[in-house]
Scaffold this motif. Structure first.
Motif, PDB file in Angstrom:
ATOM      1  N   GLY A  85       0.832  -1.195  -0.017  1.00  0.00           N
ATOM      2  CA  GLY A  85       0.025  -0.044   0.060  1.00  0.00           C
ATOM      3  C   GLY A  85       0.931   1.353   0.023  1.00  0.00           C
ATOM      4  N   ILE A  86       0.464   2.378  -0.727  1.00  0.00           N
ATOM      5  CA  ILE A  86       1.089   3.714  -1.048  1.00  0.00           C
ATOM      6  C   ILE A  86      -0.044   4.576  -0.809  1.00  0.00           C
ATOM      7  CG2 ILE A  86       2.214   5.229  -2.283  1.00  0.00           C
ATOM      8  CD1 ILE A  86       3.463   2.872  -3.983  1.00  0.00           C
ATOM      9  N   THR A  87      -0.075   5.388   0.569  1.00  0.00           N
ATOM     10  CA  THR A  87      -1.068   6.385   0.872  1.00  0.00           C
ATOM     11  C   THR A  87      -0.558   7.446   1.174  1.00  0.00           C
ATOM     12  OG1 THR A  87      -2.159   4.499   1.901  1.00  0.00           O
ATOM     13  CG2 THR A  87      -3.052   6.652   2.549  1.00  0.00           C
ATOM     14  N   VAL A  88      -0.982   8.652   0.125  1.00  0.00           N
ATOM     15  CA  VAL A  88      -0.614   9.811   0.472  1.00  0.00           C
ATOM     16  C   VAL A  88      -1.366  10.578   1.835  1.00  0.00           C
ATOM     17  CG1 VAL A  88      -0.780  12.215  -0.563  1.00  0.00           C
ATOM     18  CG2 VAL A  88      -0.275  10.202  -1.971  1.00  0.00           C
ATOM     19  N   THR A  89      -0.633  11.095   2.545  1.00  0.00           N
ATOM     20  CA  THR A  89      -1.305  11.571   3.760  1.00  0.00           C
ATOM     21  C   THR A  89      -0.880  13.197   3.955  1.00  0.00           C
ATOM     22  OG1 THR A  89       0.831  11.029   5.117  1.00  0.00           O
ATOM     23  CG2 THR A  89      -1.000   9.461   4.985  1.00  0.00           C
ATOM     24  N   LYS A  90      -1.317  13.701   5.111  1.00  0.00           N
ATOM     25  CA  LYS A  90      -1.497  15.243   5.268  1.00  0.00           C
ATOM     26  C   LYS A  90      -0.012  15.261   6.250  1.00  0.00           C
ATOM     27  CE  LYS A  90      -3.294  19.044   7.467  1.00  0.00           C
ATOM     28  NZ  LYS A  90      -4.633  19.700   8.238  1.00  0.00           N
ATOM     29  N   ASP A  91       0.286  14.384   6.663  1.00  0.00           N
ATOM     30  CA  ASP A  91       1.618  14.485   7.627  1.00  0.00           C
ATOM     31  C   ASP A  91       2.225  13.219   7.645  1.00  0.00           C
ATOM     32  OD1 ASP A  91       1.132  17.319   8.736  1.00  0.00           O
ATOM     33  OD2 ASP A  91      -0.584  16.241   9.826  1.00  0.00           O
ATOM     34  N   VAL A  92       3.656  13.043   8.005  1.00  0.00           N
ATOM     35  CA  VAL A  92       4.523  11.892   8.166  1.00  0.00           C
ATOM     36  C   VAL A  92       3.958  11.235   9.364  1.00  0.00           C
ATOM     37  CG1 VAL A  92       6.782  11.223   8.486  1.00  0.00           C
ATOM     38  CG2 VAL A  92       6.424  13.020   6.754  1.00  0.00           C
ATOM     39  N   ARG A  93       3.772  10.127   9.150  1.00  0.00           N
ATOM     40  CA  ARG A  93       3.470   9.214  10.427  1.00  0.00           C
ATOM     41  C   ARG A  93       4.755   8.278  10.523  1.00  0.00           C
ATOM     42  NH1 ARG A  93      -2.503   7.096   8.303  1.00  0.00           N
ATOM     43  NH2 ARG A  93      -3.394   9.148   7.915  1.00  0.00           N
ATOM     44  N   PRO A  94       5.330   8.284  11.797  1.00  0.00           N
ATOM     45  CA  PRO A  94       6.338   7.109  12.035  1.00  0.00           C
ATOM     46  C   PRO A  94       6.095   5.846  11.710  1.00  0.00           C
ATOM     47  CG  PRO A  94       5.980   8.859  13.800  1.00  0.00           C
ATOM     48  CD  PRO A  94       4.937   9.052  12.930  1.00  0.00           C
ATOM     49  N   GLY A  95       7.067   5.445  11.004  1.00  0.00           N
ATOM     50  CA  GLY A  95       6.892   4.029  10.759  1.00  0.00           C
ATOM     51  C   GLY A  95       7.342   2.777  11.766  1.00  0.00           C
ATOM     52  N   TYR A  96       7.229   1.759  11.618  1.00  0.00           N
ATOM     53  CA  TYR A  96       7.568   0.610  12.818  1.00  0.00           C
ATOM     54  C   TYR A  96       8.748   0.906  13.554  1.00  0.00           C
ATOM     55  CZ  TYR A  96       8.054  -3.989  14.895  1.00  0.00           C
ATOM     56  OH  TYR A  96       7.826  -5.159  15.629  1.00  0.00           O
ATOM     57  N   TRP A  97       9.661   1.189  13.056  1.00  0.00           N
ATOM     58  CA  TRP A  97      10.801   1.239  13.745  1.00  0.00           C
ATOM     59  C   TRP A  97      10.931   2.756  14.251  1.00  0.00           C
ATOM     60  CZ3 TRP A  97      12.946  -2.480  15.876  1.00  0.00           C
ATOM     61  CH2 TRP A  97      13.139  -3.738  15.451  1.00  0.00           C
ATOM     62  N   GLU A  98      10.704   3.592  13.544  1.00  0.00           N
ATOM     63  CA  GLU A  98      10.608   5.105  14.251  1.00  0.00           C
ATOM     64  C   GLU A  98       9.939   5.145  15.296  1.00  0.00           C
ATOM     65  OE1 GLU A  98      11.402   5.542   9.864  1.00  0.00           O
ATOM     66  OE2 GLU A  98       9.699   4.759  10.830  1.00  0.00           O
ATOM     67  N   GLU A  99       8.719   4.309  15.438  1.00  0.00           N
ATOM     68  CA  GLU A  99       7.809   4.322  16.899  1.00  0.00           C
ATOM     69  C   GLU A  99       8.686   3.687  17.871  1.00  0.00           C
ATOM     70  OE1 GLU A  99       4.436   1.987  15.611  1.00  0.00           O
ATOM     71  OE2 GLU A  99       3.350   3.985  15.045  1.00  0.00           O
ATOM     72  N   ARG A 100       9.995   2.830  17.332  1.00  0.00           N
ATOM     73  CA  ARG A 100      10.621   2.305  18.527  1.00  0.00           C
ATOM     74  C   ARG A 100      12.116   2.907  18.570  1.00  0.00           C
ATOM     75  NH1 ARG A 100       7.050  -0.630  16.389  1.00  0.00           N
ATOM     76  NH2 ARG A 100       5.981  -2.479  17.635  1.00  0.00           N
ATOM     77  N   GLY A 101      12.272   4.198  18.130  1.00  0.00           N
ATOM     78  CA  GLY A 101      13.265   5.105  18.491  1.00  0.00           C
ATOM     79  C   GLY A 101      14.170   5.363  17.041  1.00  0.00           C
ATOM     80  N   TYR A 102      14.040   4.791  15.966  1.00  0.00           N
ATOM     81  CA  TYR A 102      14.624   4.969  14.679  1.00  0.00           C
ATOM     82  C   TYR A 102      14.410   6.395  14.412  1.00  0.00           C
ATOM     83  CZ  TYR A 102      16.580   0.352  14.415  1.00  0.00           C
ATOM     84  OH  TYR A 102      17.428  -0.824  14.548  1.00  0.00           O
ATOM     85  N   ASP A 103      15.383   7.002  13.668  1.00  0.00           N
ATOM     86  CA  ASP A 103      15.000   8.328  13.098  1.00  0.00           C
ATOM     87  C   ASP A 103      14.190   8.226  11.811  1.00  0.00           C
ATOM     88  OD1 ASP A 103      16.785   9.384  14.743  1.00  0.00           O
ATOM     89  OD2 ASP A 103      18.526   9.996  13.344  1.00  0.00           O
ATOM     90  N   VAL A 104      13.372   9.155  11.693  1.00  0.00           N
ATOM     91  CA  VAL A 104      12.266   9.303  10.801  1.00  0.00           C
ATOM     92  C   VAL A 104      12.931   9.719   9.375  1.00  0.00           C
ATOM     93  CG1 VAL A 104      10.357  10.593   9.797  1.00  0.00           C
ATOM     94  CG2 VAL A 104      10.282   9.759  12.098  1.00  0.00           C
TER      95      VAL A 104
END
Length: 241
Positions: free
Chosen positions: A206-225
């Motif tokens: 899936g590719i979804t265009v959004t209004k804002d960047v949403r942190p991904g799986y690893w960003e939610e666990r401390g990785y850089d966006v």
């Protein structure tokens, strides 16, 4: 080929298999191309069914490590694969594997750099520029970011719209001059050449265009966006470009 049979539940590999494979890596028998391909295939299959993540520690001749955050991942092929493009767009779409293969293909050869430290130099990827799919969908004015989801049911990633439109960001169908294997995220994965490899989401669906960047799986666990090689997570690796 899709047999129509239920997919086997994932289960960890046995201790004997794990230790035996580690011994093969230590002995260096994977240097021969045929053995290398066989071991990569085995490790990819084992990692797909290994919730412990221990198979990601095993060496292999291609230099890649096999990571999955799901205990098992379903397989997709030309018959049942679909990639959706939706969100803040004027023309949502659903692409088959044949649709993607029929589009102009871009080939990039870059180093692959994992934020955990390993690097695979001069790795060819081929696929459709993400910007082409975004242009075809018609991004609305409020769309400033892109979210990616995967058919493992767990992983996700995001880029800003400007990052997603870069010429070195692909919806990849091939790697190392072969169709993407399941273990490498096939049949379709994201490939973000200038960023650490966790941004290149496997098993893309899936590719979804959004209004804002949403942190991904690893960003939610401390990785850089923003995961530019050499400039994120406190690392100083040489850029991959």
């Amino acid at each position: 080929m899709n047999t129509g049979q239920p997919e086997e539940e994932g289960r960890p590999i046995g201790r004997r298999v794990f230790l035996g494979t580690l011994g093969l890596g230590a002995l260096g028998v994977i240097s021969a191309p045929t053995l290398q391909r066989g071991l990569e295939s085995f490790l990819g299959g084992a990692a797909d069914k290994d919730p412990t993540g221990l198979t990601g520690l095993l060496p292999n001749g291609g230099g890649f490590r096999y990571y999955s955050v799901a205990t098992s991942v379903p397989r997709r092929n030309a018959e049942n694969y679909r990639l959706t493009v939706d969100g803040l767009v004027d023309r949502p779409a659903s692409y088959t594997l044949a649709d993607l293969r029929s589009m102009p293909q871009t080939r990039l050869v870059r180093d692959v750099q994992c934020v955990t430290g390993w690097r695979v130099p001069d790795t060819p990827f081929e696929g459709v520029r993400l910007s082409r799919l975004l242009d075809a969908a018609g991004v609305r004015a409020k769309g400033t970011a892109v979210r990616f989801t995967c058919f493992d049911g767990t992983y996700s990633e995001s880029l800003t719209l400007a990052q997603a439109r870069r010429a070195d960001v692909l919806v990849a169908l091939r790697m190392r001059d072969e169709d993407l294997a399941h273990a490498h995220g096939g049949p379709v994965r994201l490939y973000v050449a200038p960023m650490y490899f966790y941004k290149s989401a496997k098993w893309l669906s899936g590719i979804t265009v959004t209004k804002d960047v949403r942190p991904g799986y690893w960003e939610e666990r401390g990785y850089d966006v923003d995961a530019w090689v050499g400039r994120s997570n406190g690392r100083d690796d040489e850029p991959t470009s």
